[in-house]
Design a protein around this motif. Sequence first.
Motif: not given
Lengths: 561, 479
Positions: A4, B277-278, A470, B274, B237-240
Amino acid sequence: MLIIDSVLKRLPLRNTYSSVRFASTAALLLLAATIAPDVQAQSSPTQYEASRFLMQATLGADETEINRVVSMGFEAWIDEQLTIAPGLMEPEIDDRIANDLNTYGQHRHHAWWRQVMTSDDLLRQRIAVALSEILVVSEQSIFDEEGMANYHDMLLRNAFGNYRDLLKEVSLHPIMGLYLSHMQNRKADPSINRFPDENFAREIMQLFSIGLFELNLDGTHVLDSEGNSIPTYDNTDITNFARVFTGFAFGGPNNDINDQWAFFWGDWDTDEPMKIWVEEHDTDEKTLLRGTVLPAFANDPGRTPMDDLDDTIDNLFNHPNIAPFIGYRLIQRLVTSNPSPAYVQRVSNVFEDNGSGERGDLGAVVKAILMDSEARVMPGSGSELVGRLREPYLRYVRLMRTFNASSPNGTYQIPEWGAFDDFNQYIFASPTVFNFFLPDFVPLGEMEAAGLVGPEFQILNSTTALRSLNAYRDPLSDYFMNQEGDDRVSLDLSVEYSLSGDVDTLIERVDLLLAYGTLSEETKTTMRTAYESMPNWWDDNEKVRRLIHLAMMSPDFSVFQ
Amino acid sequence: MNSGNSNKYSRRKFLGQLSCAGIGSTALYSTLLSLAMTGRASAQSSPPTSPTNLNVNNAIPGSGDYRCLVCLFLAGGNDSFNMVVPRETTEFNNYRSARADLALAASDVIDISNPLNGKAYGIHNSMPELTNLYNSGDLAFLANVGTLLEPTTVADYENETAALPLGLFSHNDQQMHWQTSVPDQRSAIGWAGKAGEILQSLNEASDVGMNISLDGMNIMQQGNSTVPYSITTHGVTPIDGYNADWLPYIRPAIDSLLSQEYESMLKRTFADVTRRSIDAEQEFTAAIDAVPDFSVSFPDNHLANQLEMVARSIGARETLGMRRQTFFVSMGGYDLHDGVLDVHGPMLAEVDAAVKAFWDAIGELGIQNDVTLFSTSEFGRTLSSNGAGSDHAWGGNQFILGGAVQGGNIYGEYPEDLSLDGPLDVGRGRIVPTTSVDEYFADLVKWMGVSQSDLGTVLPNLNRFYDLSSSAAPVGIFG
C-alpha cells in the motif's frame, strides 16, 4: 495484493517539481466542464456557503463566524480581515524568558495555539500556515524558541504584505540562515579549496520563488520547439547566487559589521535580521538570471552587500515565474489541488498587478484566490475531480477551533505529543525544506490515470490512515474533556449536548459546522445507525462526542471540495 | 510492465538520467523521488520467483530464503569508547588519561582479543552476554565509524579542506545523516528505505510493508515511494474500537463509510487507502497472534518489549510472505552530559539482556543465520570529561550480531592513540571517524542482497570511500 505504501505514492517521471502538472488533457476538459465560469460572489451567502468559505479562509471557525459571513458577505469579511493586526507568538515566549521560565518547543506550540484560538486575525493565521509550508524552516533541526516564534510572526506580519518584502525578510532571518546554512557563510578562498555553501541559493530559487522550469502565467510549462520544459537556472546560476549569500551572520544591536570578530562570535540574536559583513562577502561581479549582472564593488563605489541582496531579491521577484509559482501553491493550500490553468492565470494577473500597479501584493492575491468563481462554486454533480484532501493536522486544528477549545486559565497546553507520528504532519515540524508533501505528488491509481495531483496524499499511508483517525478522538475523549486543573483544555459542546435527544438535528448541525452540508445521505444514515446502537449505558454526552468523531473520520469530511 | 526485466530496465534508465540531472543535489532528490519503485509494478512484473531474475545478490549458499536487518538505534550519542576500550598497556594508559574521571578501570571491562590486529581490548563489564556472543563468533564490533563526506584527517578538519557533514555534533542532523548516509543534505530518504525498494519484489506483495518501525516514523526506512510500517510493542495500532466487541457500532460504521460509492475521486482514493490500511492491520495482527510464544522470557523494559515484538513479527514472516525485512528499534537516554560512569553501565546492561533474549528467541525460530542486528548511534562522545559527563563528538563504536556475521573480530580501525590532541582528535577528544557510515551500511545491504551495481543507488557517497568495482565488501563484516 499490493504494497500500500508503495502503490499510492509516486511521482510522474516527467515534470518533477513543476509548478503545475496536467498530464491529461481529458482531465483538463473535465475540470473545465465542472466549473461554471460566471458564478459571482453572492452578497448574502447561505450558511452552508459561509461554512465552506471559512474552511478555505480560516483554520477553523464556529457558528458565530459562519453567521457573520452570512450577514457580511464574503468580500466584506475578507476586507475586514485584511485590516486586522496579527496575533503574534513571540510575546508569549519573551514573557516566559523574561520570567526565567524554561522555554521549550511545546511552549512555542502553546503560544501558536493561543493565537490560533483567540486572535481575531482568522484569515491571517490561515495564510501564515500556508506560507510556512512554502517558506519552510523546521523545529526538527532548529532549537531556538524565540527565533522560531519570530520567524512565524514574520509570516503573520507579511501575510497580506508584499512578497518581495517577505522574500527579503526570509533571506535575512537568522532561523533561515541556520536552517539553510547561509548563516556565517564565507566568501570563497580558492587557495584552500573553500567555496560558499549553496544550500540557500538553491532553495530560494527552487522552492521560494521561481521553481525549476519556466512557467506561463497559467502555471503550465513553457516548452521549447521540441516540446521540452525549460530549466529556469543551472548550476552556474546557483554558484553565483551562493556568492551573494556570503557574509551573513547574526544581527542585533551589539554585532558590528565593521568588526570581523562579531561575524564569528557575535551575540546569538535570533529575533533580529542578520547583518552582512563586507569582509566575508564576495564583492566580485556576479551574473544572475536573465542577464542581470551585479557589478564588482571595486567598479561601483559605495556599493554594499545589502545592495547585492536587494538586487538579487529583485532579480527573483521580477521573474515571470513568481506569480504562477506562488499563486498555484497558495491555491493548493486554500482551495483545490488541481486548479484550472484559467484560475491560476487569474490569480497570477493579480500578483502581477493588484489593480493599483503593485506587483506581489499578497493580500490582493489571497482575496483573488478566495473570491474566484472556481473557489466559490459549491460542489455538486460534476465535481468528481475537484477539491483537496484536508491536511491531516489541520483537521485536528479545525476540530479545536470549530468547537472553541479553551481552558480556565486561558492557556493552550494541548497534549499532542504523538502528532507527528499520527499525522506525519505537525506545525513547524517539517522533516525537510520540501515540506510534508510535494505540490505535484500524484497518488497512484485512478487519480494518476486522470492526471490529478494530490499533495496531501503523500502522507496518507497505512500507519497514518489509522492513527490520524484515532487522534481526532483525543479532544473528544473523556480524558481530554474531563481533566482537572486550570490548564485543562476542553471543547465547548454545550449546544451539541443539548441536541443529544434529537439525533437528526444533531447530525445536521455537525454537517454544517464540519462539512458545510456535504455529508451524504448514506453518511448521515451511517451516523444515525451508529448513534442508535451505541451502548445504552453510555452517558449521552459521550454519544454526542462519538458521533462527532464519526463525522471526523468520514471521507465526506476528510476531502474538501 | 510485463516482465521483471522491463521493470528493471526502466529503473536503470532512470538512474542514467539521474546522473545527468545537473541541477545539483536537490534535483537529485527530486529525481529520486520520481523513481517509481512501486509495489504494484513489482507485484505485476515480478512475482517472487528466482531472485537472480531481479539482479539481486543471493550469494550465501545454504542459507534459508529469508534475510532481515534489525537496527538498534541508541539515541543521544552512545559513549562507545567506554563500550569498547583498548587494553594494550600504552593504549590503555592513553585512554585512561584522556578520559580522566570517565575512564573505566581494568576491573570494569571484560578482556577480549581482536584477531584482526592481535591486540587486546575490553568490553564494558555490563555486557557479559554480548561478550560471550563475541567469543562464540556471532558478534563483531566496528570501530570508529561515523558520518563523513570524504576521507578526512584532523588537518583537513582544521584547514577546512575537507567537506564536512552538515550540523556536525548536532543530534538531529547526525541522526538524520546516519539514516540517510547523505550528510551533505538534509534529506528524508533513508538508505534502508532505498534498499527496500530494490529488494521488495522478493516479498509477496502485501499491504504490510517490509520495513517495520517500532519507533514511529524514522528516516532510515523511508524510501522514495515507501514509508515504514509503524507498529508498537503491542503490534499495529488499529482504529480505536474497530476490533473491540464492547464497541459494536464502530466496525459497521467505518465499513459503511468506506464502502460508499463516492462521486468524488479524491474521496474514493481516501476511502481506498483507509480500507486497505485496516485490512493490513487485520492481516498483520492475525499473523503475529498465530506465532507461538517464545520460551525465553524477555526483560520487561521498552527496548526488550520492542525486540520481543520484532521477534514475533519475524516469526510471522511466512504468513506475511516476507523474504526481506528491516526493523527499527530504539533506546533513548544516551546523551549523558552528566553521570557517564553511573548511568551508562546500567543502560548497556539493559541492551545486553534485551539483545540476548532477542537472540535466543531468534534461535527458537531457527533462523539465526538469516537475522542481523546492528547498532547505530548518531555520534560518539568527547573523550574528555566535562566534570562527570561527555559532550557530542563524532566517530564511535558499534556492534553487529548475526549468524552470518564473521564474529569475534573488531572491524574498522580502532584508534591506536586516544590521547587528547592525538592523531585523530579534532578537539576535546572528538575522534574523526576512520570508517564512514556508507561503508558500514554497504556491508549490511550487500548481505541483504542489494547487488554491487545498486550500491551506488542506495549509498550515493559510497564511491568516495570504496571502489565500487571491488568484489569484496567495504568492511568485511560478513566475510
